[in-house]
Each structure stands twice: as structure tokens, then as C-alpha cells.
Write an enzyme that holds these catalytic residues in place. Structure first.
Site, PDB file in Angstrom:
ATOM      1  N   GLY A 186     -50.546  77.711-176.356  1.00  0.00           N
ATOM      2  CA  GLY A 186     -50.123  79.104-176.458  1.00  0.00           C
ATOM      3  C   GLY A 186     -49.482  79.180-177.858  1.00  0.00           C
ATOM      4  O   GLY A 186     -49.507  80.216-178.316  1.00  0.00           O
TER       5      GLY A 186
ATOM      6  N   CYS B 116     -69.908  96.794-156.462  1.00  0.00           N
ATOM      7  CA  CYS B 116     -71.011  96.970-157.636  1.00  0.00           C
ATOM      8  C   CYS B 116     -72.472  97.696-156.988  1.00  0.00           C
ATOM      9  O   CYS B 116     -72.565  97.653-155.911  1.00  0.00           O
ATOM     10  CB  CYS B 116     -71.378  95.415-158.084  1.00  0.00           C
ATOM     11  SG  CYS B 116     -72.753  95.291-159.241  1.00  0.00           S
TER      12      CYS B 116
ATOM     13  N   CYS C  97     -75.288  94.614-156.884  1.00  0.00           N
ATOM     14  CA  CYS C  97     -75.138  93.707-155.851  1.00  0.00           C
ATOM     15  C   CYS C  97     -74.016  93.597-154.690  1.00  0.00           C
ATOM     16  O   CYS C  97     -74.019  92.782-153.762  1.00  0.00           O
ATOM     17  CB  CYS C  97     -74.853  92.393-156.714  1.00  0.00           C
ATOM     18  SG  CYS C  97     -73.235  92.057-157.242  1.00  0.00           S
TER      19      CYS C  97
ATOM     20  N   CYS D 296     -71.426  95.329-162.098  1.00  0.00           N
ATOM     21  CA  CYS D 296     -70.845  94.034-162.512  1.00  0.00           C
ATOM     22  C   CYS D 296     -70.866  93.995-164.111  1.00  0.00           C
ATOM     23  O   CYS D 296     -71.891  94.013-164.374  1.00  0.00           O
ATOM     24  CB  CYS D 296     -71.253  92.744-161.796  1.00  0.00           C
ATOM     25  SG  CYS D 296     -71.169  92.523-160.175  1.00  0.00           S
TER      26      CYS D 296
ATOM     27  N   CYS E 295     -73.979  88.953-161.108  1.00  0.00           N
ATOM     28  CA  CYS E 295     -74.604  89.809-160.553  1.00  0.00           C
ATOM     29  C   CYS E 295     -76.036  89.516-160.087  1.00  0.00           C
ATOM     30  O   CYS E 295     -76.399  89.534-159.064  1.00  0.00           O
ATOM     31  CB  CYS E 295     -74.608  91.195-161.205  1.00  0.00           C
ATOM     32  SG  CYS E 295     -75.052  92.609-160.474  1.00  0.00           S
TER      33      CYS E 295
END
Lengths: 283, 256, 227
Positions: free
Chosen positions: A29, A238, A241, A263, A269
């Protein structure tokens, strides 16, 4: 091929970047300054990510690039082509086959596995920047763990919108220490940052910063007790899909208000469609 | 009784020039001390040395911390000193813009110190912020407005609320009423007096306005060319000044 | 309760050729609890100066001024402030207040400083203002706009809000009508009765005779005036 060093950058530069990456991994970080090079593309097109990718790629790697989840956008195609030409590495669009994935604004839906490296393109690495413009001051705030200001931003969100409206680049705290900007990924992706099996590297070219999350790092999205973090997405399946668990793009499909949700992760997808899943808008 | 703040031999030079020289005093809990002097007398330098904004060339600023008793804040680590700066200490700037975040709402400005010390409940933070706006006489309906929409007097009161919300024990004030209309000054002075009394605050007020110190300060230090030329009970120094410079200062005030 | 020993005072005027003016020299006297002593002497004799020295408002160069055991000549500011809050009251001829503060709060202030709850302090303030005939409609206004006589009475109410064991009164009955003068004199008598040691300056001779147990001629201690 012969006119370039492997992966475009010279070996000394790659060594310098690798040192920055190792330092970043050692201090999860923490933003490590590095001497960002001029790259043959404009700032904002992923120069930070490209330099990090160049430093970690080996000839045996398989490289994938996504932009907003898609393998076929201009940015993704040109970066993929860049490394095909300068490093001669194999490329793929399949998430599971890739060893190095450079991404802009998404984390793939398919969970990454050990041995993979996810490289993020970062426009502004400093999460405190918009509240405290002085770099000298933000660095001090990081070093002294003075992060009250980060919550001021979330507080301001709630008073203006009734909820935490920050929906991308949602700030996180890493291993209980550094507050980090996860790059402009949707907050839907934030939970994936945590405990990821792959190495996550973040490169900001213009700002000359690299930071990193080693595998299985604790990453917590900042929030309030009475306004807890929520990984939200459009409330639809979606259209192609039928997936209900993926992040969706909204597409306008005609001039009379017609729209569909698909997606954003094209590989996810396509794999689902190939396996026989079908959404309501699929042809 | 242990002094809340014990200042010993504070000296600050700017190259060959003296900012302030060899200033020492003790401040006890609940005491309000005024520092007066003309521009360039070193009063602001002294204040900034005490508050940790400047590092003095010599001297000690010993503060009676809650947990560890008296500690020299000059030699303590920066994280510790900054922690003091957002818990037990408060600093009220002359210009509210220097002490506020102008792009953040009034409530966010007040709430920042709470969030900085770990408060994580939005509702509680907002309630406390609203309560403090009331205490500095800002209408609760302004809690979500930015200070840019406030008058100068309101901004100054907001700055005070932002500073006092964590219940500090020592407040440094740099010309807190400077630049405000006379009518607004009076209101602010009354507010400060009430807060100092009700919260048992100790305060150090730097000003060149003798009327301000007469109304707010128990004690007074008169500075000239970086040195303290006279110190004592406020009304005694103002009504019976001993030093030539103090006499000049007091006699130079226009009578209304 | 109040005890002065060999007290002297000079003013040095640095900006006027460093002139040194001796105003009080070698004063000694004491005031017992329940006793009221008047300072007398011609104008300029130093009555007010001496009173201000006892209050700590003017610096005393030599001698001792003990009030309730504390020598204010050698005390830290914070001790004098504590003394003024708890022990030593002072009714001056002038009202000095923060503008815009309501009269009721001005009068309640000395009690609030002692930690008395706001409502209790205001009750006491209301009673005193009523007693001193300040109309209730004025209580919410700042006394800075009042007439001289009204300001004087607000000042007295403020001075008597807390039952100080020692009090200094500078012309408390000046510019008051007969009725209010009577109220003030009875307040002084009440204070004596509860054991307060009082030093006062009264030009009002009848008042002085009525409340004071003895007189001290300050002119005796004033260099250049004693002759």
C-alpha cells in the site's frame, strides 16, 4: 524485434522499476517513487502500467490486456500489440491462461490464481489528493497514519447524496496501515482486492509512483459503522450470458431508449456463452 | 499544582535577526494569557514555536500530557506532537481560511477532528457537529453548507467549533478577532469567554488589540523586539504599566 | 481580613521625562470581618489609588497587602484571580463589560465563574436586579446602552451577586436616588452582618456615617499633601 531491447525498456530501467516493485511488495500500500520513463504513448494511456508490465514480463509469459474489462478496445489492443512487438511474448484474452494481466479500471471476474500478476494502470495514486493538494502534507499524513481526512470525503458524500456515492477508486486500507487508491476500478471490484492469490502491482507513470499488494493481503474498504461499504452493481442479469454475479456495462442499443446490460468482462461473458449460458438479449 | 504548559527560554532567530529571545512562563489550567506587542515584536513567532509550527533554536515547551505527565513537545516525536495538535491542542488562525477546509461542508469541517481520532459513526459525528454549530451560534440548517457561503464572523466561529470539538485543554489563538467588524468581534469575544469558562480551557491569545486581552485574558505579556518587557495580571499591566514601552503602548490606544 | 503593612506606591512616567511621582507612602491598617472602613481625604489624595492597590489593579512597590492571608503584593496572577473570584469583591464606579451581553448574564457572571449552575446564578441575578429597581424589560439588553444611574446599579448588583468575605466599594451610592441609595446601604449592612470586611469610598457623608465603623484619612499618607 532486433531494434528493441526485450520489452522495450533497457535493463537498467527495468532493474530500477523492479526494485520499486519489490519495495512496494515489502510495504503493501505504500507509494514508492520511481523514475518514470517517457513511453511511446501519451500519459493517461497506461504508461505506468506498461512500465511495470515491461519490468515483470519474461519471454515465457502469456500477456493479457483489458480496458474496462474488454480485450478488444483500442487501448487494450495497442498495448497488447506493443508487447507482442517489443517482447515477443504470447498473448491471450483468456484470463486463466494469462500470467501477466495489465488492466485499466477492472479486476477480472474469474478469480485469479497463484503465479499470476495483475498490473493496474493508475492515473492518480494519491487517495488524499483532492482533499489535501500538498504532496509534502499527504506524505506526512501517510507516514503518521493521519487518515481522518479520508473519512471527511466519505462524510461529504453522505451529506450530498444520502449514501457514500463514491462508486469507483473507492479508498481502501491495506493491512491496517496505508490508505490506498485502488485505481479507478468500480467499488464492485473492491472485495476482490482482498486475499487475492495473484500479485497486484499498481503503476502511475505521470505521477511516478508504484505500489503493490502481495498475495493474500488484507484490504478493507473504508466506511462508517452506520453507512457500511457495499459492493454495488446494476441490478440486472447479463443480457448475453445471463450472469447475475458480474459487473455490467449499460449499452444503448437504439434511438428509442432501448438498452441492455452486458458483462464488462468480455472474456468471462464469452466463456459462459460458450458453455451454453444464454441471456435474454442473446441472438 | 503542575502547570499545563511550561515555557522555558524559548529563542528563535531568523539569521542575524531575533524572532523571540529567552521567553519563559508557566500557564496553569484554566488560565488565559494574552501576548501583546506591535507588529514584528515576535509574538507570532513565539506562538508558532509553542504550537509546534516552528522549531525554536533553544528552549523547552513542556506540556502536561494526559497520559505521561509533563513532556517537552519540542523534543517529542512528530507523530506525538501532531497527535497533540488534533486532540489536546487547538489553534485558531487569524484568517479562518487558514484553519478551515473551504471545500468541505461546515459539518465536515467540525467532524474532521473526530474522524481523525477514530470516530466512525456518521450519525454520531453529524450530531456532534450540529451541536457544536449551535454552541458557536451557527444555525443547524447550515451544517451542509460550505464555509465559502459564510460571513467572516461565521467562518471564524466555525473555525473555533472545529478546534474545540475534541475537547482540547489548550487553545492557541493568533489574532482571533483581527479582520472582523467591531460588532462581530464583540459577539466572538463573548462566545470565547463563555467557552473558556464552561470548558475550563487554557488559552494563549496573541493580539495587538488591548481591548481583546482586557476582556479575555487573565494575564498579559508585553513583547518588544522579541523580548518580554513586562508580564503580570492583565488589568494591572494595562492600568498601571511599569515598563516604558508598556506605558507607551497603553497610552497610544485611542479612547472611544 | 484585610491587612496593610507599610504600603507605598510610586508612578514612574517613562514617557514624560521619567518623572517619579510618589502617591502613597507607608500605609498600615487592618479591617476585621464585619467591619466597614471608609477612606477619606481630598480629591487626589489617593483614595482610589489605594483601593486599586488593594485589588491588585495597581502594582504596589513596597509593603504587604494581605487579604485572607494572601499577600497580593507578592502573588502570582493566578492567585490574585482566584482571590478575586472567591474572596475579594470590587464595585468600581465604571461598568466594564463585553458589549451585547445581556444585563442578567453580566450580573450572574461572578457566580458562573464560581461554577454556580446557570439557572441558580440567574435567579440570584434576577433578585438583585429587582431589588435595585432595574425594570425586567431591560434584563435581556446589554447595559452598555443604559443611563449612568442604571449602569451604576447593574455594577452594584454584579458586585453583590457573590457573598465575598472582603469587599471594596468605590462610591457605591453616587448618582443614585434616595430609594436606590437605601437599597445599596442595606446591601452593605447585610454584607457586614454576614461578616464581610469592607473598605469604601463615600462622598455621601450620611451614608458613610451610617455604614462605616471608622474612617482613615488617606491624605495622611500622601507625600506633599500631609502638611
Amino acid at each position: 524485434m532486433t531494434e528493441y531491447n526485450f520489452a522495450y525498456l533497457d535493463e537498467q530501467t527495468k532493474r530500477m522499476i523492479r526494485r520499486a516493485i519489490l519495495k512496494g511488495l515489502a510495504i503493501p500500500g505504500y507509494q514508492v517513487p520511481f523514475a518514470s520513463r517517457e513511453m511511446p504513448m501519451p500519459y493517461g494511456w497506461g504508461t505506468g502500467g506498461v512500465q511495470v508490465s515491461a519490468a515483470v514480463l519474461t519471454p515465457s509469459d502469456t500477456f493479457k490486456v483489458i480496458d474496462q474489462g474488454a480485450d478488444d478496445t483500442t487501448n487494450a489492443v495497442s498495448i497488447r500489440t506493443f508487447f507482442q512487438r517489443t517482447a515477443g511474448v504470447a498473448t491471450t484474452t483468456a484470463t486463466s491462461d494469462a500470467t501477466v494481466i495489465q488492466t485499466r479500471h477492472r479486476i477480472p471476474e474469474e478469480p485469479l490464481h497463484e503465479g499470476q500478476i495483475l498490473v493496474y494502470q493508475v492515473p492518480i495514486p494519491e487517495p488524499l489528493r483532492f482533499l489535501e493538494p500538498r504532496e509534502s502534507e499527504t506524505r506526512k499524513m501517510h507516514s503518521l497514519e493521519e487518515y481522518g481526512l479520508m473519512h471527511v470525503k466519505l462524510y461529504e458524500d453522505i451529506i450530498r447524496h444520502g449514501h457514500i456515492a463514491t462508486s469507483y477508486a473507492y479508498p481502501v486500507k491495506v493491512e491496517g496501515r496505508y490508505v490506498m487508491d485502488p485505481s479507478p476500478i468500480p467499488k464492485f471490484d473492491n472485495p476482490k482486492l482482498r486475499d487475492m492469490a495473484a500479485i497486484q502491482l499498481f503503476g502511475a507513470g505521470r505521477e511516478q509512483r508504484i505500489y503493490a499488494l502481495p498475495p493474500y493481503t488484507q484490504v478493507v474498504s473504508l466506511d462508517f459503522e452506520d453507512h457500511p461499504f457495499e459492493a454495488s452493481k446494476a441490478d440486472h442479469p447479463c443480457g448475453m450470458c445471463g450472469a447475475t454475479d458480474s459487473y455490467l456495462d449499460e449499452l444503448i442499443i437504439d434511438d428509442i431508449g432501448g438498452r441492455m446490460f452486458v458483462c464488462s468482462d468480455t472474456d468471462y461473458c464469452e466463456v459462459r456463452q460458450a458453455a451454453g449460458h444464454k441471456g435474454k438479449d442473446a441472438a | 499544582m503542575t502547570p499545563l504548559l511550561s515555557v522555558q527560554g524559548i529563542t528563535k532567530r531568523y539569521g542575524p535577526h531575533i524572532g523571540c529571545a529567552d521567553v519563559s512562563f508557566d500557564l496553569y489550567p484554566g488560565e488565559v494569557m494574552g501576548i501583546v506587542g506591535e507588529s514584528g515584536s515576535g509574538k507570532s513567532t513565539l506562538l508558532n514555536c509553542m504550537a509546534g509550527h516552528l522549531t525554536p533554536d533553544a528552549g523547552q515547551v513542556v506540556f502536561d500530557t494526559r497520559t505521561d505527565g509533563p513532556r517537552d513537545t519540542i523534543t517529542m516525536s512528530e507523530p506525538e506532537r501532531r497527535m497533540l495538535g488534533r486532540t489536546d491542542w487547538a489553534f485558531v488562525h487569524q484568517h479562518a481560511r487558514d484553519g478551515l477546509r473551504m471545500g468541505v461542508s461546515a459539518g465536515g469541517n467540525v467532524g474532521e477532528r473526530l474522524m481523525a481520532v477514530g470516530e466512525r459513526h456518521y450519525g454520531d459525528i453529524r450530531d456532534k457537529a450540529t451541536d457544536w454549530l449551535g454552541r458557536v451560534e451557527i444555525d443547524a440548517s447550515r451544517v451542509d453548507d460550505r464555509p465559502t457561503t459564510f460571513s467572516g464572523g461565521m467562518q471564524q466561529r466555525l473555525q473555533i467549533a472545529r478546534n474545540l470539538v475534541t475537547g482540547p485543554r489548550l487553545v492557541f489563538m493568533d489574532e482571533p478577532t483581527g479582520g472582523l467588524d467591531v460588532s462581530v468581534q464583540a459577539r466572538l469575544l463573548d462566545l470565547l469567554r463563555g467557552l473558556v469558562r464552561d470548558m475550563g480551557l487554557s488559552a494563549i491569545i496573541v493580539t495587538h488589540d488591548l481591548a481583546v486581552v482586557r476582556l479575555l485574558a487573565d494575564r498579559l505579556m508585553v513583547m518588544k523586539l522579541g523580548r518580554v518587557v513586562e508580564a503580570g495580571l492583565t488589568d494591572q499591566v494595562l492600568d498601571d504599566p511599569q515598563h516604558a514601552y508598556s506605558q507607551l503602548l497603553v497610552s497610544s490606544v485611542l479612547q472611544v | 481580613m484585610i491587612e496593610l503593612k507599610n504600603v507605598s506606591k510610586t508612578f514612574t512616567l517613562h514617557n514624560q521625562g521619567s518623572a517619579v511621582i510618589e502617591v502613597i507612602s507607608d500605609v498600615s491598617f487592618a479591617v476585621a470581618p464585619g467591619e466597614c472602613v471608609a477612606l477619606t481625604g481630598a480629591s487626589g489624595a489617593g483614595k482610589s489609588t489605594l483601593m486599586r492597590m488593594i485589588y491588585g489593579n495597581y502594582l504596589t512597590q513596597a509593603g504587604e497587602i494581605r487579604i485572607g492571608g494572601l499577600d497580593i503584593v507578592r502573588s502570582e496572577p493566578r492567585d490574585i484571580i482566584k482571590l478575586r473570584r472567591d474572596v475579594l469583591g470590587y464595585v468600581s464606579q465604571f461598568l466594564r463589560v463585553v458589549p451585547r451581553v445581556p444585563t442578567l448574564d453580566v450580573v450572574a457572571e461572578p457566580l458562573r465563574a464560581l461554577g454556580v449552575p446557570a439557572d441558580e446564578a440567574q435567579d440570584r441575578a434576577s433578585a438583585l436586579l429587582t431589588q435595585l429597581n432595574i425594570p425586567e424589560r431591560l434584563w435581556s439588553l446589554s447595559p452598555t446602552t443604559f443611563s449612568g444611574g442604571e449602569q451604576q446599579r447593574v455594577n452594584i448588583a454584579r458586585g453583590f451577586a457573590h457573598s465575598y468575605p472582603a469587599m471594596l466599594l468605590d462610591e457605591p451610592t453616587a448618582s443614585l436616588d434616595a430609594a436606590n441609595r437605601e437599597v445599596v446601604l442595606s446591601l452593605i449592612e447585610d454584607a457586614k452582618a454576614r461578616g464581610a470586611a469592607i473598605i469604601g469610598i463615600f462622598h455621601d457623608e450620611a451614608a458613610r456615617t451610617r455604614v462605616c465603623d471608622r474612617e482613615i484619612d488617606v491624605g495622611r499618607f500622601t507625600p506633599g499633601m500631609a502638611a
